[in-house]
Design an enzyme around this catalytic site. Structure first.
Site, short mmCIF file in Angstrom:
data_model
loop_
_atom_site.label_atom_id
_atom_site.label_comp_id
_atom_site.label_asym_id
_atom_site.label_seq_id
_atom_site.Cartn_x
_atom_site.Cartn_y
_atom_site.Cartn_z
N ARG A 69 0.81 -1.22 0.00
CA ARG A 69 0.00 0.00 0.00
C ARG A 69 0.85 1.28 0.00
O ARG A 69 0.38 2.35 0.36
CB ARG A 69 -0.97 0.02 1.19
N PHE A 70 2.11 1.15 -0.42
CA PHE A 70 2.99 2.32 -0.54
C PHE A 70 2.88 2.81 -1.97
O PHE A 70 3.77 2.61 -2.79
CB PHE A 70 4.42 1.94 -0.17
#
Length: 221
Positions: free
Chosen positions: A200-201
């Protein structure tokens, strides 16, 4: 019997990983948004996104409550995004009140999204007519048959409205454009490119319009 409800655990399992694409470089935008948007749109279509020009249009009316729906983008250039609709519809009324809109292209199959915000103004009638003449005849009939966003009693009544319009226009060679139908141009002052990243970066790159042109910067995920 009560309707079954999704348990919270069901949502916990609705998680997929990202990381399909190489990291987005701020330099890829070349101080503008149009070229990268066009490239991503084309790639989304080639990689299986159905109707990649579909965008979630957001508007706000006098009650200050946001409203969204999906419409088709029918043009994109340095002037902005264009789309067409019934101007007397709910979205048309909200656009008349606020003059602003947002649009989001959710290309989740390719782990990308583009979000656009800015002024949204009606197109000239000549531009609307030029697009109207490209629409299939059935779509033109539908525009005459439907008072978009207004209530209707049943499917049968809706079918009847179309049949009545179809019969009335049967002998009309070139169906005229209704006064209540037209187009809009969303002129962006903010465009954000999002790309899925591992853990989720995500990649987020923002373009902001200023007096001297566009400023491009990376945002934290």
């Amino acid at each position: 019997m009560e309707d079954p409800a999704l348990e919270p655990a069901d949502f916990d399992t609705m998680r997929v990983g990202y990381g399909l694409n190489a990291s987005l470089d701020v330099g890829d935008l070349h101080d503008d948004w149009v070229a990268l948007f066009a490239s991503w749109l084309d790639e989304a279509g080639r990689r299986g996104v159905r109707e990649p020009n579909a965008m979630v249009l957001g508007t706000v009316g006098a009650d200050r409550r946001p409203s969204t729906r999906t419409v088709l983008c029918k043009g994109a250039d340095e002037r902005g995004l264009t789309f067409f609709t019934t101007t007397s519809s709910r979205k048309g009324a909200q656009l008349a009140q606020s003059g602003y809109a947002s649009a989001t292209f959710p290309w989740l199959v390719v782990e990308r999204q583009v979000h656009v915000e800015g002024e949204c103004r009606p197109l000239d009638r000549a531009d609307c007519l030029a697009y109207w003449r490209t629409r299939p005849r059935g779509s033109q009939v539908a525009a005459w048959a439907s008072e978009q966003s207004q209530p209707v009693e049943s499917v049968e009544e809706l079918t009847s409205l179309y049949a009545i319009a179809e019969k009335r226009l049967a002998d009309v060679e070139e169906i005229p454009m209704p006064d209540r139908w037209g187009g809009y141009r969303l002129r962006p002052d903010r465009v954000e490119f999002w790309q899925g990243g591992r853990d989720r970066f995500h990649d987020r790159v923002e373009c902001l319009r200023g007096d001297g042109g566009w400023t491009v910067r990376r945002l934290q995920p």
